[in-house]
Design a protein around this motif. Structure first.
Motif, PDB file in Angstrom:
ATOM      1  N   THR A 244       7.689 -11.097  -0.595  1.00 32.78           N
ATOM      2  CA  THR A 244       6.290 -10.980  -1.009  1.00 32.78           C
ATOM      3  C   THR A 244       5.408 -10.509   0.138  1.00 32.78           C
ATOM      4  OG1 THR A 244       5.976 -13.349  -0.538  1.00 32.78           O
ATOM      5  CG2 THR A 244       6.491 -12.720  -2.810  1.00 32.78           C
ATOM      6  N   LEU A 245       5.718 -10.960   1.361  1.00 28.13           N
ATOM      7  CA  LEU A 245       4.942 -10.510   2.517  1.00 28.13           C
ATOM      8  C   LEU A 245       5.109  -9.003   2.720  1.00 28.13           C
ATOM      9  CD1 LEU A 245       3.171 -11.127   4.959  1.00 28.13           C
ATOM     10  CD2 LEU A 245       5.247 -11.658   6.253  1.00 28.13           C
ATOM     11  N   SER A 246       6.323  -8.510   2.572  1.00 24.29           N
ATOM     12  CA  SER A 246       6.559  -7.074   2.722  1.00 24.29           C
ATOM     13  C   SER A 246       5.795  -6.287   1.658  1.00 24.29           C
ATOM     14  CB  SER A 246       8.059  -6.782   2.617  1.00 24.29           C
ATOM     15  OG  SER A 246       8.298  -5.402   2.652  1.00 24.29           O
ATOM     16  N   GLY A 247       5.838  -6.778   0.408  1.00 24.21           N
ATOM     17  CA  GLY A 247       5.123  -6.091  -0.661  1.00 24.21           C
ATOM     18  C   GLY A 247       3.623  -6.061  -0.417  1.00 24.21           C
ATOM     19  N   PHE A 248       3.052  -7.182   0.019  1.00 26.90           N
ATOM     20  CA  PHE A 248       1.606  -7.214   0.258  1.00 26.90           C
ATOM     21  C   PHE A 248       1.218  -6.385   1.473  1.00 26.90           C
ATOM     22  CE2 PHE A 248       1.559 -11.058  -2.474  1.00 26.90           C
ATOM     23  CZ  PHE A 248       0.533 -10.670  -3.331  1.00 26.90           C
ATOM     24  N   GLN A 249       2.089  -6.340   2.503  1.00 29.01           N
ATOM     25  CA  GLN A 249       1.797  -5.478   3.645  1.00 29.01           C
ATOM     26  C   GLN A 249       1.686  -4.022   3.209  1.00 29.01           C
ATOM     27  OE1 GLN A 249       5.049  -6.583   6.213  1.00 29.01           O
ATOM     28  NE2 GLN A 249       3.714  -7.673   7.633  1.00 29.01           N
ATOM     29  N   CYS A 250       2.638  -3.584   2.393  1.00 25.62           N
ATOM     30  CA  CYS A 250       2.616  -2.209   1.913  1.00 25.62           C
ATOM     31  C   CYS A 250       1.413  -1.973   1.001  1.00 25.62           C
ATOM     32  CB  CYS A 250       3.911  -1.907   1.154  1.00 25.62           C
ATOM     33  SG  CYS A 250       4.178  -0.169   0.782  1.00 25.62           S
ATOM     34  N   GLY A 251       1.133  -2.908   0.103  1.00 25.32           N
ATOM     35  CA  GLY A 251       0.006  -2.759  -0.805  1.00 25.32           C
ATOM     36  C   GLY A 251      -1.333  -2.754  -0.094  1.00 25.32           C
ATOM     37  N   VAL A 252      -1.482  -3.580   0.939  1.00 28.09           N
ATOM     38  CA  VAL A 252      -2.744  -3.647   1.686  1.00 28.09           C
ATOM     39  C   VAL A 252      -3.032  -2.318   2.373  1.00 28.09           C
ATOM     40  CG1 VAL A 252      -3.766  -4.634   3.776  1.00 28.09           C
ATOM     41  CG2 VAL A 252      -2.879  -6.125   1.996  1.00 28.09           C
ATOM     42  N   ILE A 253      -2.020  -1.750   3.023  1.00 25.81           N
ATOM     43  CA  ILE A 253      -2.221  -0.472   3.707  1.00 25.81           C
ATOM     44  C   ILE A 253      -2.557   0.632   2.703  1.00 25.81           C
ATOM     45  CG2 ILE A 253      -1.048   1.295   5.067  1.00 25.81           C
ATOM     46  CD1 ILE A 253       0.533  -0.979   6.389  1.00 25.81           C
ATOM     47  N   ALA A 254      -1.819   0.652   1.594  1.00 19.21           N
ATOM     48  CA  ALA A 254      -2.088   1.670   0.581  1.00 19.21           C
ATOM     49  C   ALA A 254      -3.482   1.511  -0.002  1.00 19.21           C
ATOM     50  CB  ALA A 254      -1.038   1.588  -0.529  1.00 19.21           C
ATOM     51  N   ALA A 255      -3.885   0.260  -0.275  1.00 20.56           N
ATOM     52  CA  ALA A 255      -5.203   0.022  -0.871  1.00 20.56           C
ATOM     53  C   ALA A 255      -6.321   0.431   0.076  1.00 20.56           C
ATOM     54  CB  ALA A 255      -5.341  -1.455  -1.257  1.00 20.56           C
ATOM     55  N   MET A 256      -6.205   0.090   1.359  1.00 22.42           N
ATOM     56  CA  MET A 256      -7.244   0.460   2.322  1.00 22.42           C
ATOM     57  C   MET A 256      -7.354   1.974   2.435  1.00 22.42           C
ATOM     58  SD  MET A 256      -7.115  -2.356   5.417  1.00 22.42           S
ATOM     59  CE  MET A 256      -5.374  -2.184   5.762  1.00 22.42           C
ATOM     60  N   GLY A 257      -6.228   2.670   2.524  1.00 21.73           N
ATOM     61  CA  GLY A 257      -6.269   4.129   2.635  1.00 21.73           C
ATOM     62  C   GLY A 257      -6.813   4.797   1.394  1.00 21.73           C
ATOM     63  N   VAL A 258      -6.454   4.283   0.221  1.00 24.48           N
ATOM     64  CA  VAL A 258      -6.923   4.891  -1.027  1.00 24.48           C
ATOM     65  C   VAL A 258      -8.422   4.698  -1.195  1.00 24.48           C
ATOM     66  CG1 VAL A 258      -6.812   4.669  -3.530  1.00 24.48           C
ATOM     67  CG2 VAL A 258      -4.706   4.809  -2.212  1.00 24.48           C
ATOM     68  N   VAL A 259      -8.929   3.490  -0.896  1.00 26.56           N
ATOM     69  CA  VAL A 259     -10.365   3.231  -1.043  1.00 26.56           C
ATOM     70  C   VAL A 259     -11.173   4.123  -0.100  1.00 26.56           C
ATOM     71  CG1 VAL A 259     -12.171   1.507  -0.679  1.00 26.56           C
ATOM     72  CG2 VAL A 259     -10.081   0.884  -1.888  1.00 26.56           C
ATOM     73  N   LEU A 260     -10.775   4.180   1.163  1.00 25.61           N
ATOM     74  CA  LEU A 260     -11.503   5.020   2.118  1.00 25.61           C
ATOM     75  C   LEU A 260     -11.360   6.500   1.776  1.00 25.61           C
ATOM     76  CD1 LEU A 260     -10.566   3.178   5.451  1.00 25.61           C
ATOM     77  CD2 LEU A 260     -12.713   3.052   4.187  1.00 25.61           C
ATOM     78  N   GLY A 261     -10.156   6.937   1.375  1.00 24.32           N
ATOM     79  CA  GLY A 261      -9.959   8.341   1.032  1.00 24.32           C
ATOM     80  C   GLY A 261     -10.737   8.760  -0.197  1.00 24.32           C
ATOM     81  N   SER A 262     -10.833   7.865  -1.188  1.00 25.08           N
ATOM     82  CA  SER A 262     -11.596   8.200  -2.393  1.00 25.08           C
ATOM     83  C   SER A 262     -13.067   8.393  -2.060  1.00 25.08           C
ATOM     84  CB  SER A 262     -11.423   7.094  -3.440  1.00 25.08           C
ATOM     85  OG  SER A 262     -10.070   6.961  -3.818  1.00 25.08           O
TER      86      SER A 262
END
Length: 952
Positions: A855-873
């Motif tokens: 679960t930690l690995s999944g959330f690490q990946c999701g957090v990075i993706a979410a931060m990049g997507v929000v800023l990129g949008s």
């Protein structure tokens, strides 16, 4: 004596051993750098192989002939031509003189010792196993040695007798035919045997039939014209061979007979511009070629793409080198403990980038070469042309390899500097020390964002240059990238109320910003570009949909027969109703003037008259009633022109007009098909009154008038002189439909009873249909086949509404951004696991369940993706809005010029349309981070390796 050579040699050996020791991390970085190199090298090989040499081009155009002679169709008047024969102009003709016309017999212009081969082209509709297929027809004795190279035989042989043909492989596949099948052209009863298949090296997807000269085009043309159908439009050139070839002097000599020449010798050795008479004439310079500024723009665009690709790779590969340097900090500490200074430590880390870059260059280039060679048939089919040869340019491939090495070095620069600043004690003990983020970088980033937004707004509102908006947007995006470490810290404040695993993931991302920020920036860059293109495309799409002019209500069908007398209308009406899901059918007739059998739009045809709606003088637009075709801008002032543009008398109605003045003879069923919901109009038609959709047609007494014209020449003279057009005028009581009623081009409906009572002659025109649902492809194909059997020219239209081609583009962009996001987040997650292995072991030691690692690995990946997507949008919307506003200013300027010229009434004012691609944003903001998290959780093991106890 130790020199820099020995230091770098040792550093490279250390880096090579470290890369082999950490195979997983090394493969990750190698793949990131090698994949773009593979793509670039494959693209270079494909482009160079598809680029033909002059000799190869001449072989495909001329075969083994020396030249191709073509008729300039100017009556044999002397001409000057360009060396390639594409441009020519009559000798000594001024701009005011008409262009000479007429054909020239090419055979009479050939030099005495020349041998020639006739090459004629045209087109026709061929009957296949599926129905009808339009194909090109080429009459050329392809078996003649002079034509070798123009057509490439695939199977069978070329025709030898007039009743044989060959066909391209694409035609045979599309038509469901094969070698040995019989082929019939529409309009001919004669059968031809297909004796072979071939392909055109420059056009693999062409549908073409080859026959001997005179075997197909001439008989087909006679049959079509005899049946009142368009002919084949035959065009003939001659392939010529001459002893010694066709020189430039020979080309200029034959130009005096009105003939253009494509010469192999001239193309292989072109004359100087000073020796080309055409270039010496006014207006015929070399301006048509690409200018230096255009070439500079192309190079700038290519440089920008390469730069962004390198930045993307560096952002993703940099953290990998940083993690590698931290995992090798003991080794680097031993270098310092044994007398190595900071430059030696930097050399070791940079050597890692050099080793990985070199390996990536070799692997990427070799794979690109192998992949291009293996996919050559697919690439040729995709571009629709055969390669000239498999062209390998060693210097270009070397340059691409150097790019990989440079990218690897650049990605290792920051980790090398960071590693060299650590003390020997900290490196040997494994302490990370206290690392503070830079306070200068966020300030610079904020300033860049503010400056970029200001430049983009200036370009959008005040400038006419797209490059200003693009430059400002790029500067703002770089500013956001610079602010990424600080923004990552702000995201960390949201982790206080989260559960254990997402809180640990967010804190780990914030604590290790050197690893997180580049990955977030890489996702930001990819998403920003995707959102910018998607927003721009969606806005353009929304504008096109708003300005789309439907010919009929959605799902409705119109069928119009242009043949004289309407002989095939009854059959066509029944065929449409039989094959399509028709709800209401409205039969439509037209007014006929003159002899029986006059076709639609027969104005000026012998024995055929015309008619027109008589517009009352008070309802005529002043812009259209000027004598002698006077320019409105010369008659009226700018203020008057703008006022007249808004005058109802000058407003044009939209839609497709099939008849003169848009007048049709029909009953109230047509109102139902056209979706005109007006009880007054239906009652008027039932009472025998005409229904007008154009208020200009009605006079003050509520009648409309139609003038029948039998002498069209006299009518033309009257219009030129500004006098009354001669003809018989018939008036009808009329009803004016509401102004908001859309009749889709129908200006007036005349009931059959009124037309018959007034003595008008009417003939069937076609029908309008409303449908229960849109017809499918099979229904349309069956209908087209049956309508074709009538032999009449039938215009069939099924209104499908506005259809966009951007859906596939937007989907491709979303998939591309998603892959980049998942890849960058996955890379960062893998580095985080490698970097935080000690923390995971500590969690396991204190009793954390095994699923915490997953679960930690999944959330690490999701957090990075979410931060990049929000800023990129957020960063991607700015350039799209700026470009749309700049386009709107240009459209508005053009519209104002149209108003001032007197034609503004016929143009719709532009509207600044900005639409948000909610579907793409939803996929990026929700689906991509969630998918990245789930994927990372699935591929991560729940249990890690047991840790060994370190020796005291």
């Amino acid at each position: 004596m130790r020199t820099w050579y020995h230091s770098w040699r040792a550093a490279i050996r250390i880096a090579r051993r470290d890369a082999l020791r950490s195979k997983g991390r090394s493969f990750l970085v190698l793949a990131m750098i090698a994949l773009p190199i593979l793509g670039v090298s494959a693209a270079d090989l494909t482009l160079r192989s598809a680029e033909l040499t002059t000799e190869q081009t001449m072989e495909r155009q001329l075969g083994r002939a020396d030249a191709r002679l073509s008729d300039a169709r100017n009556g044999g008047a002397p001409i000057h031509q360009s060396p390639d024969g594409l441009d020519f102009a009559p000798v000594g003709k001024s701009e005011d003189e008409p262009w000479p016309e007429g054909r020239t017999d090419l055979r009479t212009t050939l030099p005495a010792p020349a041998k020639f081969l006739e090459d004629s082209t045209g087109s026709g509709r061929m009957r296949t196993s599926h129905g009808l297929l339009n194909a090109g027809i080429r009459e050329l004795d392809a078996a003649d040695p002079m034509a070798a190279g123009i057509m490439t035989p695939v199977s069978g042989r070329f025709p030898r007798t007039p009743d044989e043909v060959a066909a391209t492989t694409h035609f045979l596949e599309a038509g469901g035919l094969s070698v040995g099948s019989k082929l019939v052209a529409r309009g001919l009863d004669r059968e031809y045997t297909i004796t072979g298949s071939y392909e055109l090296p420059d056009s693999l997807k062409s549908d073409q039939v080859n026959a001997l000269p005179g075997a197909l085009l001439d008989p087909l043309d006679k049959a079509l014209t005899a049946g009142g159908l368009p002919g084949t439009e035959k065009s003939t050139t001659y392939l010529v061979t001459m002893p010694g070839g066709f020189t430039w002097n020979m080309v200029k000599e034959i130009n005096t007979k009105g003939v253009t020449v494509l010469s192999r010798a001239v193309q292989l050795s072109p004359p100087a511009d000073a020796d080309v008479p055409l270039y010496q004439q006014q207006g015929w310079g070399r301006d048509y070629e690409r200018s230096d500024s255009a070439q500079a723009a192309v190079l700038a665009a290519a440089g920008t793409i390469v730069g962004l690709a390198m930045l993307e790779i560096c952002l993703l590969a940099g953290p990998a080198f940083a993690v590698g340097a931290r995992r090798s900090r003991r080794q680097l500490g031993l270098v310092g403990a044994n007398g190595g200074d900071r430059r030696h430590i930097r050399a070791v880390v940079l050597a890692g980038g050099l080793v990985i870059g070199f390996a990536s260059a070799v692997v990427g280039t070799v794979l690109g070469l192998v992949l291009t060679l293996a996919l050559r048939p697919l690439l040729e089919d995709y571009i629709g042309a055969r390669f000239g040869s498999f062209d390998i340019r060693p210097l270009e491939l070397l340059g691409i390899g150097v790019l990989a090495v440079v990218t690897g070095l650049l990605a290792a620069v920051v980790p090398a500097v960071t590693a060299s600043r650590q003390t020997v004690l900290a490196s040997l003990t494994g302490r990370r020390g206290i690392r503070r983020s830079s306070r200068v970088l966020p300030v610079l980033g904020l300033g860049a964002v503010a400056l970029g937004v200001a430049i983009a707004l200036y370009g959008s509102l005040l400038s006419k240059q797209f490059v200003v908006v693009a430059g400002g947007s790029a500067l703002a995006e770089l500013g956001v990238v610079a602010m990424t470490p600080a923004l990552v810290g702000l995201f960390g404040r949201a982790g206080r109320r989260l559960p254990l695993s997402p809180r640990l993931a967010l804190r780990d991302a914030v604590r290790n910003r050197g690893r997180t920020a580049p990955a977030v920036a890489a996702v930001l860059a990819a998403v920003a570009g995707t959102v910018a293109v998607a927003t721009y495309s969606t806005s353009r799409d929304a504008e096109a949909e708003a300005t789309y002019e439907a010919q009929l209500p959605h799902g409705a069908v119109s069928m119009v027969v242009g043949e004289g007398g309407g002989r095939e209308v009854l059959t066509a009406r029944a065929a449409v109703q039989r094959h399509l899901p028709v709800d209401v059918r409205a039969d439509v007739d037209r007014i006929a003037v003159g002899r029986a059998g006059c076709p639609l739009h027969s104005y000026g045809t012998e024995g055929c008259g015309s008619y027109e709606v008589v517009v009352p003088q008070a309802n005529q637009c002043p812009l259209w009633s000027l004598p002698g075709g006077q320019d409105p801008a010369e008659k009226f002032s700018t203020a008057q022109l703008r006022a007249l543009a808004a005058d109802w008398r000058c407003k044009e109605r939209g839609g497709t007009v099939f008849t003169e003045g848009g007048v049709v003879v029909a009953d109230e069923k047509l109102l139902k098909v056209l979706a005109v919901d007006d009880d007054g109009a239906a009652k008027a038609l039932a009472d025998g009154k005409a229904v007008s959709f154009d208020r200009r047609n009605l006079d003050r007494s509520g009648t409309v008038a139609i003038r029948l014209i039998t002498d069209t020449d006299a009518a033309d003279r009257a219009r030129e002189e500004g006098t009354t057009v001669p003809g018989t005028v018939t008036s009808f009581p009329a009803y004016q439909a509401p102004a908001d009623a859309d009749s889709y081009g129908v200006a007036m409906i005349l009931p059959p009873a009124a037309a018959e009572a007034s003595g008008l002659t009417t003939v069937p025109l076609g029908a309008y249909y409303s449908t229960d649902r849109l017809p499918d492809s099979e229904q349309r194909q069956r209908l087209e086949g049956e309508l074709d059997e009538t032999g009449a020219r039938i215009a069939l239209h099924i209104e499908e509404g506005y259809t966009s081609d951007n859906s596939i583009v937007l989907l491709a962009l979303a998939v591309f951004a998603g892959l980049i996001t998942i890849g960058a987040a996955g890379i960062a997650t893998g580095l985080a696991q490698a970097d935080a292995e000690a923390d995971l072991k500590t969690l396991a030691a204190v009793g954390a369940p095994p699923r915490v690692r997953r679960t930690l690995s999944g959330f690490q990946c999701g957090v990075i993706a979410a931060m990049g997507v929000v800023l990129g949008s957020a960063a991607g919307v700015l350039p799209a809005i700026g470009l749309r506003l700049t386009e709107h200013r240009r459209q508005l300027e053009w519209y104002e010029q149209t108003l001032d010229s007197g034609w503004g009434a016929q143009v719709t004012p532009p509207v600044a349309t900005i639409a948000v691609p909610w579907g793409t944003l939803a996929a990026l903001l929700v689906a991509v981070p969630l998918g990245a998290a789930v994927l990372a959780a699935l591929v991560t093991r729940s249990r890690g390796a047991l840790a060994r106890r370190e020796a005291a």
